[in-house]
Write a protein that holds these residues in place. Sequence first.
Motif, PDB file in Angstrom:
ATOM      1  N   VAL A   1     -16.796 -32.684 -20.715  1.00  0.00           N
ATOM      2  CA  VAL A   1     -16.610 -33.093 -19.329  1.00  0.00           C
ATOM      3  C   VAL A   1     -16.133 -31.857 -18.574  1.00  0.00           C
ATOM      4  O   VAL A   1     -15.048 -31.347 -18.830  1.00  0.00           O
ATOM      5  N   GLU A   2     -16.966 -31.387 -17.676  1.00  0.00           N
ATOM      6  CA  GLU A   2     -16.655 -30.173 -16.931  1.00  0.00           C
ATOM      7  C   GLU A   2     -16.772 -30.455 -15.441  1.00  0.00           C
ATOM      8  O   GLU A   2     -17.822 -30.865 -14.961  1.00  0.00           O
ATOM      9  N   VAL A   3     -15.687 -30.257 -14.715  1.00  0.00           N
ATOM     10  CA  VAL A   3     -15.675 -30.421 -13.267  1.00  0.00           C
ATOM     11  C   VAL A   3     -15.443 -29.044 -12.664  1.00  0.00           C
ATOM     12  O   VAL A   3     -14.524 -28.344 -13.045  1.00  0.00           O
ATOM     13  N   LYS A   4     -16.311 -28.688 -11.725  1.00  0.00           N
ATOM     14  CA  LYS A   4     -16.253 -27.352 -11.118  1.00  0.00           C
ATOM     15  C   LYS A   4     -16.044 -27.451  -9.614  1.00  0.00           C
ATOM     16  O   LYS A   4     -16.425 -28.453  -9.005  1.00  0.00           O
ATOM     17  N   PRO A   5     -15.497 -26.390  -9.015  1.00  0.00           N
ATOM     18  CA  PRO A   5     -15.387 -26.376  -7.559  1.00  0.00           C
ATOM     19  C   PRO A   5     -16.775 -26.437  -6.924  1.00  0.00           C
ATOM     20  O   PRO A   5     -17.763 -26.013  -7.533  1.00  0.00           O
ATOM     21  N   TYR A   6     -16.831 -26.933  -5.691  1.00  0.00           N
ATOM     22  CA  TYR A   6     -18.099 -27.059  -4.984  1.00  0.00           C
ATOM     23  C   TYR A   6     -18.850 -25.730  -4.969  1.00  0.00           C
ATOM     24  O   TYR A   6     -18.259 -24.668  -4.816  1.00  0.00           O
ATOM     25  N   SER A   7     -20.166 -25.809  -5.089  1.00  0.00           N
ATOM     26  CA  SER A   7     -21.023 -24.628  -5.030  1.00  0.00           C
ATOM     27  C   SER A   7     -22.175 -24.877  -4.064  1.00  0.00           C
ATOM     28  O   SER A   7     -22.838 -25.918  -4.139  1.00  0.00           O
ATOM     29  N   VAL A  14     -21.505 -33.336  -1.475  1.00  0.00           N
ATOM     30  CA  VAL A  14     -20.396 -33.323  -0.525  1.00  0.00           C
ATOM     31  C   VAL A  14     -19.744 -31.950  -0.531  1.00  0.00           C
ATOM     32  O   VAL A  14     -19.113 -31.561  -1.521  1.00  0.00           O
ATOM     33  N   GLN A  15     -19.916 -31.214   0.556  1.00  0.00           N
ATOM     34  CA  GLN A  15     -19.368 -29.862   0.643  1.00  0.00           C
ATOM     35  C   GLN A  15     -17.859 -29.899   0.426  1.00  0.00           C
ATOM     36  O   GLN A  15     -17.155 -30.726   1.002  1.00  0.00           O
ATOM     37  N   GLY A  16     -17.389 -29.011  -0.465  1.00  0.00           N
ATOM     38  CA  GLY A  16     -15.966 -28.905  -0.751  1.00  0.00           C
ATOM     39  C   GLY A  16     -15.470 -29.796  -1.870  1.00  0.00           C
ATOM     40  O   GLY A  16     -14.327 -29.655  -2.306  1.00  0.00           O
ATOM     41  N   LEU A  17     -16.298 -30.719  -2.361  1.00  0.00           N
ATOM     42  CA  LEU A  17     -15.870 -31.660  -3.390  1.00  0.00           C
ATOM     43  C   LEU A  17     -16.136 -31.096  -4.781  1.00  0.00           C
ATOM     44  O   LEU A  17     -17.260 -30.710  -5.106  1.00  0.00           O
ATOM     45  N   SER A  18     -15.102 -31.042  -5.597  1.00  0.00           N
ATOM     46  CA  SER A  18     -15.274 -30.638  -6.992  1.00  0.00           C
ATOM     47  C   SER A  18     -16.103 -31.696  -7.704  1.00  0.00           C
ATOM     48  O   SER A  18     -15.985 -32.888  -7.420  1.00  0.00           O
ATOM     49  N   ALA A  19     -16.940 -31.252  -8.646  1.00  0.00           N
ATOM     50  CA  ALA A  19     -17.862 -32.196  -9.290  1.00  0.00           C
ATOM     51  C   ALA A  19     -18.322 -31.677 -10.642  1.00  0.00           C
ATOM     52  O   ALA A  19     -18.263 -30.484 -10.910  1.00  0.00           O
ATOM     53  N   ARG A  51     -21.467 -41.142   0.078  1.00  0.00           N
ATOM     54  CA  ARG A  51     -21.672 -39.718   0.357  1.00  0.00           C
ATOM     55  C   ARG A  51     -21.219 -39.365   1.772  1.00  0.00           C
ATOM     56  O   ARG A  51     -20.441 -38.431   1.983  1.00  0.00           O
ATOM     57  N   ASP A  52     -21.695 -40.115   2.752  1.00  0.00           N
ATOM     58  CA  ASP A  52     -21.414 -39.797   4.146  1.00  0.00           C
ATOM     59  C   ASP A  52     -19.932 -39.962   4.474  1.00  0.00           C
ATOM     60  O   ASP A  52     -19.362 -39.183   5.250  1.00  0.00           O
ATOM     61  N   PHE A  53     -19.294 -40.964   3.891  1.00  0.00           N
ATOM     62  CA  PHE A  53     -17.864 -41.174   4.103  1.00  0.00           C
ATOM     63  C   PHE A  53     -17.074 -39.967   3.606  1.00  0.00           C
ATOM     64  O   PHE A  53     -16.186 -39.463   4.309  1.00  0.00           O
ATOM     65  N   LEU A  54     -17.391 -39.501   2.414  1.00  0.00           N
ATOM     66  CA  LEU A  54     -16.669 -38.342   1.879  1.00  0.00           C
ATOM     67  C   LEU A  54     -16.970 -37.077   2.686  1.00  0.00           C
ATOM     68  O   LEU A  54     -16.089 -36.235   2.865  1.00  0.00           O
ATOM     69  N   ARG A  55     -18.173 -36.952   3.198  1.00  0.00           N
ATOM     70  CA  ARG A  55     -18.502 -35.798   4.055  1.00  0.00           C
ATOM     71  C   ARG A  55     -17.676 -35.822   5.336  1.00  0.00           C
ATOM     72  O   ARG A  55     -17.273 -34.780   5.843  1.00  0.00           O
ATOM     73  N   GLU A  56     -17.440 -37.008   5.870  1.00  0.00           N
ATOM     74  CA  GLU A  56     -16.699 -37.155   7.127  1.00  0.00           C
ATOM     75  C   GLU A  56     -15.189 -37.252   6.937  1.00  0.00           C
ATOM     76  O   GLU A  56     -14.442 -37.200   7.916  1.00  0.00           O
ATOM     77  N   HIS A  57     -14.751 -37.415   5.710  1.00  0.00           N
ATOM     78  CA  HIS A  57     -13.319 -37.550   5.407  1.00  0.00           C
ATOM     79  C   HIS A  57     -12.939 -36.554   4.301  1.00  0.00           C
ATOM     80  O   HIS A  57     -12.710 -36.944   3.149  1.00  0.00           O
ATOM     81  N   VAL A  77      -8.751 -35.394  -2.470  1.00  0.00           N
ATOM     82  CA  VAL A  77      -7.983 -36.216  -3.424  1.00  0.00           C
ATOM     83  C   VAL A  77      -8.888 -36.637  -4.585  1.00  0.00           C
ATOM     84  O   VAL A  77      -8.493 -36.569  -5.752  1.00  0.00           O
ATOM     85  N   TYR A  78     -10.108 -37.049  -4.264  1.00  0.00           N
ATOM     86  CA  TYR A  78     -11.065 -37.470  -5.296  1.00  0.00           C
ATOM     87  C   TYR A  78     -11.409 -36.291  -6.215  1.00  0.00           C
ATOM     88  O   TYR A  78     -11.414 -36.428  -7.432  1.00  0.00           O
ATOM     89  N   GLY A  79     -11.667 -35.137  -5.638  1.00  0.00           N
ATOM     90  CA  GLY A  79     -11.982 -33.954  -6.434  1.00  0.00           C
ATOM     91  C   GLY A  79     -10.833 -33.535  -7.321  1.00  0.00           C
ATOM     92  O   GLY A  79     -11.019 -33.188  -8.497  1.00  0.00           O
ATOM     93  N   ASP A  80      -9.605 -33.586  -6.779  1.00  0.00           N
ATOM     94  CA  ASP A  80      -8.423 -33.239  -7.579  1.00  0.00           C
ATOM     95  C   ASP A  80      -8.261 -34.197  -8.751  1.00  0.00           C
ATOM     96  O   ASP A  80      -7.938 -33.774  -9.869  1.00  0.00           O
ATOM     97  N   LEU A  81      -8.502 -35.484  -8.497  1.00  0.00           N
ATOM     98  CA  LEU A  81      -8.410 -36.480  -9.568  1.00  0.00           C
ATOM     99  C   LEU A  81      -9.439 -36.173 -10.659  1.00  0.00           C
ATOM    100  O   LEU A  81      -9.115 -36.196 -11.857  1.00  0.00           O
ATOM    101  N   LYS A  82     -10.660 -35.858 -10.270  1.00  0.00           N
ATOM    102  CA  LYS A  82     -11.702 -35.562 -11.249  1.00  0.00           C
ATOM    103  C   LYS A  82     -11.363 -34.313 -12.056  1.00  0.00           C
ATOM    104  O   LYS A  82     -11.576 -34.283 -13.274  1.00  0.00           O
TER     105      LYS A  82
END
Length: 177
Positions: free
Chosen positions: A4-10, A43-48, A118-124, A130-135
């Motif tokens: 399980v590998e989560v990376k910063p947004y690219s 989602v720009q900025g979201l770790s995944a 997707r759109d909600f996370l893009r706008e918020h 918080v979601y990215g940090d949790l992941k």
Amino acid sequence: MRKVEVKPYSELWKVEFHKEAAVLQEIFCAEMIGIHHIGSTSVQGLSAKPIIDIMPIVKDISQVDQYNERMAVIGYEAKGENGIAGRRYFQKGGTERTHHVHIYEKGSSEIDRHLAFRDFLREHPEKAKVYGDLKEELAKQFPYDIASYIKGKEQFALQIEREAVVWHREVIGKGMD
């Protein structure tokens, strides 16, 4: 065993989506009426996890199975509905997955659910952070236990989804005025 590998947004994730979307458009051209980049990599900025989720929209879901061999040629494994009625799901990359393709027929409620999330996370972006940090934390805690990783983020993701669906309805409603 898959790590399980989560990376910063690219920004490369967007490029990868467009490259793969063009290939899928060629395969499903007669059937496809739209294609969307979904999931955390959209989602720009979201770790995944660096797996590109793609959602083609087709005229008739029953026609998709006839494309399984063509999808296999470009590296996809057909998984059928894979737990969601009315979907056709494909994975690429084996244990080192690179792409997931979720195909729905026009009018499926699953389309709106994915796009609202997707759109909600893009706008918020604060919620996305918080979601990215949790992941990221769950990936460190469960590096070889995908089931625990998924379970750990499930309730928060469902909470976001509920908020996103309400938000999406409000946004659509305002657009109709």
